[in-house]
Write a protein that holds these residues in place. Structure first.
Motif, PDB file in Angstrom:
ATOM      1  N   ARG A  18      33.037  42.935  46.274  1.00 54.96           N
ATOM      2  CA  ARG A  18      33.668  42.966  44.941  1.00 54.96           C
ATOM      3  C   ARG A  18      34.680  44.107  44.865  1.00 54.96           C
ATOM      4  N   HIS A  19      34.337  45.229  45.497  1.00 54.17           N
ATOM      5  CA  HIS A  19      35.272  46.357  45.517  1.00 54.17           C
ATOM      6  C   HIS A  19      36.541  45.971  46.266  1.00 54.17           C
ATOM      7  N   LEU A  20      36.351  45.368  47.448  1.00 55.72           N
ATOM      8  CA  LEU A  20      37.523  45.031  48.270  1.00 55.72           C
ATOM      9  C   LEU A  20      38.451  44.067  47.547  1.00 55.72           C
ATOM     10  N   GLN A  44      38.828  43.570  44.321  1.00 56.90           N
ATOM     11  CA  GLN A  44      39.501  44.210  43.185  1.00 56.90           C
ATOM     12  C   GLN A  44      40.586  45.177  43.699  1.00 56.90           C
ATOM     13  N   ARG A  45      40.273  45.877  44.782  1.00 57.98           N
ATOM     14  CA  ARG A  45      41.220  46.845  45.353  1.00 57.98           C
ATOM     15  C   ARG A  45      42.499  46.138  45.817  1.00 57.98           C
ATOM     16  N   LYS A  46      42.309  44.920  46.391  1.00 57.20           N
ATOM     17  CA  LYS A  46      43.474  44.153  46.869  1.00 57.20           C
ATOM     18  C   LYS A  46      44.429  43.802  45.731  1.00 57.20           C
ATOM     19  N   ALA A  56      41.846  58.747  37.309  1.00 54.93           N
ATOM     20  CA  ALA A  56      41.877  59.250  38.688  1.00 54.93           C
ATOM     21  C   ALA A  56      43.190  59.955  39.002  1.00 54.93           C
ATOM     22  N   GLY A  57      44.262  59.594  38.287  1.00 55.95           N
ATOM     23  CA  GLY A  57      45.576  60.046  38.731  1.00 55.95           C
ATOM     24  C   GLY A  57      46.239  61.128  37.911  1.00 55.95           C
ATOM     25  N   HIS A  58      45.695  61.407  36.724  1.00 58.05           N
ATOM     26  CA  HIS A  58      46.418  62.317  35.835  1.00 58.05           C
ATOM     27  C   HIS A  58      46.002  63.772  36.063  1.00 58.05           C
ATOM     28  N   MET A  61      35.161  67.512  47.279  1.00 63.19           N
ATOM     29  CA  MET A  61      34.314  66.501  47.910  1.00 63.19           C
ATOM     30  C   MET A  61      34.891  65.120  47.616  1.00 63.19           C
ATOM     31  N   ALA A  62      34.810  64.187  48.600  1.00 61.69           N
ATOM     32  CA  ALA A  62      35.139  62.782  48.308  1.00 61.69           C
ATOM     33  C   ALA A  62      33.953  62.207  47.527  1.00 61.69           C
ATOM     34  N   GLN A  63      33.979  60.899  47.265  1.00 65.13           N
ATOM     35  CA  GLN A  63      32.839  60.317  46.545  1.00 65.13           C
ATOM     36  C   GLN A  63      31.610  60.311  47.451  1.00 65.13           C
ATOM     37  N   PRO A  64      30.422  60.616  46.924  1.00 63.37           N
ATOM     38  CA  PRO A  64      29.228  60.520  47.770  1.00 63.37           C
ATOM     39  C   PRO A  64      28.967  59.055  48.141  1.00 63.37           C
ATOM     40  N   ARG A  65      28.530  58.833  49.364  1.00 61.15           N
ATOM     41  CA  ARG A  65      28.213  57.468  49.820  1.00 61.15           C
ATOM     42  C   ARG A  65      26.699  57.295  49.837  1.00 61.15           C
ATOM     43  N   LYS A  66      26.194  56.343  49.038  1.00 59.26           N
ATOM     44  CA  LYS A  66      24.750  56.112  49.013  1.00 59.26           C
ATOM     45  C   LYS A  66      24.369  55.152  50.141  1.00 59.26           C
ATOM     46  N   ILE A  85      41.486  65.534  54.535  1.00 66.68           N
ATOM     47  CA  ILE A  85      40.966  64.406  53.745  1.00 66.68           C
ATOM     48  C   ILE A  85      40.969  64.696  52.234  1.00 66.68           C
ATOM     49  N   PRO A  86      42.063  65.277  51.693  1.00 70.10           N
ATOM     50  CA  PRO A  86      42.072  65.537  50.246  1.00 70.10           C
ATOM     51  C   PRO A  86      42.018  64.248  49.434  1.00 70.10           C
ATOM     52  N   PHE A  87      42.369  63.119  50.066  1.00 71.56           N
ATOM     53  CA  PHE A  87      42.333  61.827  49.382  1.00 71.56           C
ATOM     54  C   PHE A  87      41.169  60.964  49.866  1.00 71.56           C
ATOM     55  N   GLY A  88      40.175  61.586  50.506  1.00 77.08           N
ATOM     56  CA  GLY A  88      39.043  60.817  51.016  1.00 77.08           C
ATOM     57  C   GLY A  88      39.463  59.992  52.223  1.00 77.08           C
ATOM     58  N   GLY A  89      38.784  58.837  52.441  1.00 75.56           N
ATOM     59  CA  GLY A  89      39.134  58.062  53.621  1.00 75.56           C
ATOM     60  C   GLY A  89      38.564  56.663  53.631  1.00 75.56           C
ATOM     61  N   GLY A  90      39.012  55.913  54.655  1.00 76.19           N
ATOM     62  CA  GLY A  90      38.535  54.540  54.857  1.00 76.19           C
ATOM     63  C   GLY A  90      38.978  53.621  53.739  1.00 76.19           C
ATOM     64  N   ARG A  91      38.124  52.643  53.433  1.00 75.05           N
ATOM     65  CA  ARG A  91      38.466  51.646  52.409  1.00 75.05           C
ATOM     66  C   ARG A  91      38.456  52.225  51.010  1.00 75.05           C
ATOM     67  N   ARG A  92      37.945  53.447  50.872  1.00 76.44           N
ATOM     68  CA  ARG A  92      37.924  54.060  49.550  1.00 76.44           C
ATOM     69  C   ARG A  92      39.012  55.108  49.399  1.00 76.44           C
ATOM     70  N   ARG A  93      39.881  55.239  50.427  1.00 72.29           N
ATOM     71  CA  ARG A  93      40.891  56.280  50.331  1.00 72.29           C
ATOM     72  C   ARG A  93      41.684  56.090  49.035  1.00 72.29           C
ATOM     73  N   CYS A  94      42.051  57.217  48.442  1.00 68.61           N
ATOM     74  CA  CYS A  94      42.775  57.202  47.176  1.00 68.61           C
ATOM     75  C   CYS A  94      43.945  56.219  47.204  1.00 68.61           C
ATOM     76  N   ILE A  95      43.963  55.323  46.245  1.00 65.85           N
ATOM     77  CA  ILE A  95      45.043  54.333  46.143  1.00 65.85           C
ATOM     78  C   ILE A  95      46.357  54.997  45.762  1.00 65.85           C
TER      79      ILE A  95
HETATM   80  C1  HEM Z   1      46.781  64.995  44.060  1.00 66.80           C
HETATM   81  C2  HEM Z   1      46.281  63.987  43.392  1.00 66.80           C
HETATM   82  C3  HEM Z   1      45.077  63.182  43.789  1.00 66.80           C
HETATM   83  C4  HEM Z   1      43.998  63.539  44.547  1.00 66.80           C
HETATM   84  C5  HEM Z   1      43.718  64.880  45.215  1.00 66.80           C
HETATM   85  C6  HEM Z   1      43.136  62.364  44.632  1.00 66.80           C
HETATM   86  C7  HEM Z   1      41.948  62.321  45.344  1.00 66.80           C
HETATM   87  C8  HEM Z   1      41.123  61.210  45.412  1.00 66.80           C
HETATM   88  C9  HEM Z   1      39.867  61.166  46.128  1.00 66.80           C
HETATM   89  C10 HEM Z   1      39.244  62.326  46.913  1.00 66.80           C
HETATM   90  C11 HEM Z   1      39.337  59.928  45.969  1.00 66.80           C
HETATM   91  C12 HEM Z   1      37.994  59.421  46.539  1.00 66.80           C
HETATM   92  C13 HEM Z   1      38.230  58.848  47.928  1.00 66.80           C
HETATM   93  C14 HEM Z   1      36.976  58.665  48.763  1.00 66.80           C
HETATM   94  O1  HEM Z   1      35.867  58.882  48.272  1.00 66.80           O
HETATM   95  O2  HEM Z   1      37.102  58.294  49.958  1.00 66.80           O
HETATM   96  C15 HEM Z   1      40.260  59.167  45.147  1.00 66.80           C
HETATM   97  C16 HEM Z   1      40.086  57.856  44.768  1.00 66.80           C
HETATM   98  C17 HEM Z   1      40.947  57.171  43.950  1.00 66.80           C
HETATM   99  N1  HEM Z   1      42.163  57.618  43.443  1.00 66.80           N
HETATM  100 FE1  HEM Z   1      42.978  59.436  43.766  1.00 66.80          FE
HETATM  101  N2  HEM Z   1      43.711  61.347  43.923  1.00 66.80           N
HETATM  102  C18 HEM Z   1      44.891  61.799  43.398  1.00 66.80           C
HETATM  103  C19 HEM Z   1      45.803  61.073  42.645  1.00 66.80           C
HETATM  104  C20 HEM Z   1      45.655  59.752  42.297  1.00 66.80           C
HETATM  105  C21 HEM Z   1      46.644  58.972  41.592  1.00 66.80           C
HETATM  106  C22 HEM Z   1      48.028  59.478  41.173  1.00 66.80           C
HETATM  107  C23 HEM Z   1      46.091  57.733  41.380  1.00 66.80           C
HETATM  108  C24 HEM Z   1      46.679  56.526  40.708  1.00 66.80           C
HETATM  109  C25 HEM Z   1      47.724  56.518  39.927  1.00 66.80           C
HETATM  110  C26 HEM Z   1      44.768  57.737  41.990  1.00 66.80           C
HETATM  111  C27 HEM Z   1      43.907  56.658  41.997  1.00 66.80           C
HETATM  112  C28 HEM Z   1      42.700  56.629  42.680  1.00 66.80           C
HETATM  113  C29 HEM Z   1      41.801  55.468  42.679  1.00 66.80           C
HETATM  114  C30 HEM Z   1      42.030  54.168  41.941  1.00 66.80           C
HETATM  115  C31 HEM Z   1      40.710  55.811  43.489  1.00 66.80           C
HETATM  116  C32 HEM Z   1      39.503  54.923  43.829  1.00 66.80           C
HETATM  117  C33 HEM Z   1      39.760  54.158  45.119  1.00 66.80           C
HETATM  118  C34 HEM Z   1      38.592  53.272  45.545  1.00 66.80           C
HETATM  119  O3  HEM Z   1      37.445  53.589  45.240  1.00 66.80           O
HETATM  120  O4  HEM Z   1      38.866  52.256  46.210  1.00 66.80           O
HETATM  121  N3  HEM Z   1      44.547  58.977  42.527  1.00 66.80           N
HETATM  122  N4  HEM Z   1      41.347  59.965  44.832  1.00 66.80           N
END
Ligand code: HEM
Length: 447
Positions: free
Chosen positions: A95-97, A99-101, A259-261, A313-318, A372-382
C-alpha cells in the motif's frame, strides 16, 4: 524479542533516558556511542526498545530490506491526526509503494524545473521584505518555506484563501510540536484545558478549505496546466484506473506540508548558523555565488545536511518477521532506528567530523549509506531534491543581497523542537545590505 538479546545500551531508567533523548538528543547519542559503540539499545517511556544503528553495512541492510519485513510506517502513527490514514508516511508494504508511486512524479524532471522558477520567485519576494539588523533567521525561514510549500504544493498565491489556510494549518502544526499532545491518551475532548478540541476544529476548517480547492480545480479542468504538486495528484490514477479520492489527495498534501516545511526551514537556519561561524567558508561561498558557480553551493548544502541533520534519526523500522543484522536475529516487535547524526559524525568515515568543511564534497559525492539526512531505500525522502534546490536558491538570494554576520561568538546548541533538532537561539545573525552586491543581470533583449 526478549530484551536481554538486544544489544547493550544505557542502563538508566526509561524515564531518564526519555528526558535525555528529548532535551539533549545529540549529547545523548554521542554519549551512548562512546560507551556502547555504533549499535545500542535505547529505552523510552511507554515504547518498546529502539536499537540505534549507525554502521554503514547495517544501514544498507535495513534500507534495502524486504518492505514486508521492516515497517517504518508504524513509528509515524502518532502523526495520523494531522496527516490522515492514507499518508505515505504511515503506510507500509505494497500500500505504501502504490501510494508513493502516485506522488513521486510531482518531484521529477520537468516538474522540478518548473518548481525551481516558482521557488525562486517566492524566495526573492520573501527575502526582499526582511529588515536589516540583528534577528533570528529561523522564523523568517519558516515563513519562507511555508510560502514555498503553499505555492509549489497547493498552487496557492498570497490572498484570502492562502491566509485562511495558513492560519488553520499553523494551528494544527503547533499542536504537533508538543510531544504530549501527540499521544493518543491526550486526544480526548473532555481533558480539562486540553488542546484536542481546538485541534479538531482547526483540522475540520483545513479539510473544508482543501476539499474546496480540490473541487474547484477539478471543475475548472485545468489540472494539466499547473506546475504544482496538486496538479500531479489530480491527474494521478491507481493501477485500476481510478483517480485518487479527495481524502487521499488531502492526506498527501498535508504530508508534504508537515514533512517539507519545518525540516527545510530548520536546515536553512542551521546553514546560516554554521556559515557565520566559519568566515572562510562564507567568503568562498559568496565568491562562488557572485561568479554564478554551483559546485561550492551544492557542497555547502550537503555539508550542512551532514553536520546538522535536522532529523538526527530516520524513521524507526519495526521488525515484522525475524530479521538478521550484524550477527544477531531481531524478532518481531523490535525497532531498528537508523541514525544519520552518528554515521555522519563517524571519524572513520569523515575526518574531523565536527568541522564544517564543504570541501569534503567537492571531489566526492556523498555515499548512499554514509550520508543519510534524507533516510534511505524505498522510504527515502520524496522531497530531497526539492529541499536541496530550495536551499540552493535561498542561499543565492540572501547572500547576493546581504552581508551576513554572527551576533554572538558562541555556537548555538542543538535543541529539539517537535521532531526536528534546531539552533537554540533561532540562528541569530545580523543582515546588512551588501556594498559590493553583484550587478543585476541585464534583462534579456525582447525582439
Ligand atoms: C532539508 C529538508 C528535509 C529533510 C532533512 C528531510 C528528511 C526526511 C527523512 C529523514 C525522512 C525519512 C526517511 C526514512 O526513514 O528513510 C523523510 C521522509 C519524507 N519526506 Fe522529507 N525531508 C526534508 C524535506 C522534505 C520536503 C521538502 C518534502 C516534500 C515537499 C518532504 C517529504 C517527505 C515525505 C513525503 C517523506 C515520507 C516518504 C515515505 O515514507 O515514503 N521532505 N524526509
Amino acid at each position: 524479542m526478549s530484551e536481554h538479546r538486544l544489544p547493550p545500551g544505557p542502563r538508566m531508567p526509561a524515564a531518564m533516558q526519555s528526558v535525555g533523548w528529548w532535551a539533549r538528543p545529540i549529547a545523548f547519542l554521542e554519549r551512548a556511542r562512546a560507551r556502547f559503540g555504533k549499535t545500542f539499545t535505547v529505552k523510552l517511556l511507554g515504547q518498546s526498545p529502539f536499537v540505534v544503528i549507525s554502521d554503514p553495512a547495517d544501514l544498507k541492510a535495513v534500507f534495502t530490506a524486504d518492505p514486508d519485513v521492516l515497517h517504518p510506517g508504524e513509528g509515524a502513527r502518532i502523526l495520523e491526526p494531522i496527516v490522515g490514514p492514507t499518508s505515505i508516511l504511515l503506510l507500509d508494504g505494497s500500500r505504501h509503494l502504490s501510494q508513493r508511486k502516485l506522488v513521486l512524479p510531482a518531484f521529477h524532471g520537468k516538474k522540478m524545473e518548473a518548481l525551481s522558477e516558482v521557488v525562486t520567485e517566492v524566495a526573492e519576494r520573501e527575502i526582499s521584505s526582511w529588515p536589516e539588523g540583528g534577528q533570528p533567521l529561523h522564523p523568517r525561514m519558516q515563513k519562507l518555506t511555508l510560502a514555498v510549500i503553499m505555492r509549489a504544493v497547493f498552487g496557492l498565491e498570497r490572498g484570502e484563501r492562502f491566509d485562511r489556510l495558513i492560519s488553520v494549518l499553523t494551528e494544527m502544526m503547533e499542536f504537533g510540536t508538543s510531544p504530549l499532545s501527540l499521544l493518543p491518551p491526550f486526544q480526548r475532548d473532555w481533558i480539562p484545558g486540553g488542546s484536542w478540541p481546538r485541534f479538531r476544529a482547526a483540522r475540520a476548517a483545513a479539510d473544508a478549505e482543501i476539499y474546496g480547492l480540490i473541487a474547484e480545480r477539478r471543475a475548472a479542468g485545468d489540472a494539466a496546466e499547473g506546475d504544482d504538486v496538486l496538479s500531479t495528484l489530480l491527474l494521478a490514477t491507481h493501477e485500476d484506473g481510478e483517480p485518487m479520492s479527495k481524502e487521499e489527495i488531502r492526506d498527501e498534501l498535508l504530508t508534504l506540508l508537515v514533512a517539507g516545511h519545518e525540516t527545510t526551514a530548520t536546515e536553512l537556519a542551521w546553514c546560516f548558523e554554521r556559515l557565520v561561524r566559519n568566515p572562510r567558508v562564507l567568503a568562498r561561498l559568496v565568491a562562488e555565488i557572485d561568479a554564478g558557480g554551483g559546485d561550492y553551493v551544492t557542497a555547502t548544502v550537503r555539508e550542512t545536511l551532514r553536520r546538522r541533520p535536522v532529523l538526527p534519526m530516520a524513521q524507526p523500522r519495526k521488525v515484522e518477521s525475524p530479521f538478521e543484522l550484524g550477527g544477531r536475529v531481531y524478532e518481531p516487535g523490535a525497532n531498528l532506528f537508523p541514525s544519520a547524526y552518528l554515521v555522519q559524525h563517524d571519524d572513520g568515515i569523515y575526518p574531523d567530523p565536527y568541522e564544517f568543511r564543504p570541501e569534503r564534497f567537492l571531489d566526492q559525492d556523498p555515499g548512499t549509506y554514509t550520508w543519510i539526512p534524507f533516510g534511505g531505500g524505498r522510504r527515502r525522502c520524496i522531497g530531497a531534491s526539492f529541499a536541496m534546490l530550495e536551499m540552493d536558491i535561498v542561499l543565492r538570494a540572501l547572500l547576493s543581497r546581504s552581508e551576513v554576520r554572527a551576533t554572538s561568538r558562541g555556537v548555538e546548541l542543538a535543541a529539539r523542537r517537535g521532531i526536528t533538532v534546531s539552533p537554540s537561539l533561532g540562528a541569530e545573525v545580523a543582515l546588512t545590505p551588501r556594498v559590493n552586491a553583484p550587478a543585476a543581470p541585464e534583462p534579456a533583449a525582447v525582439s
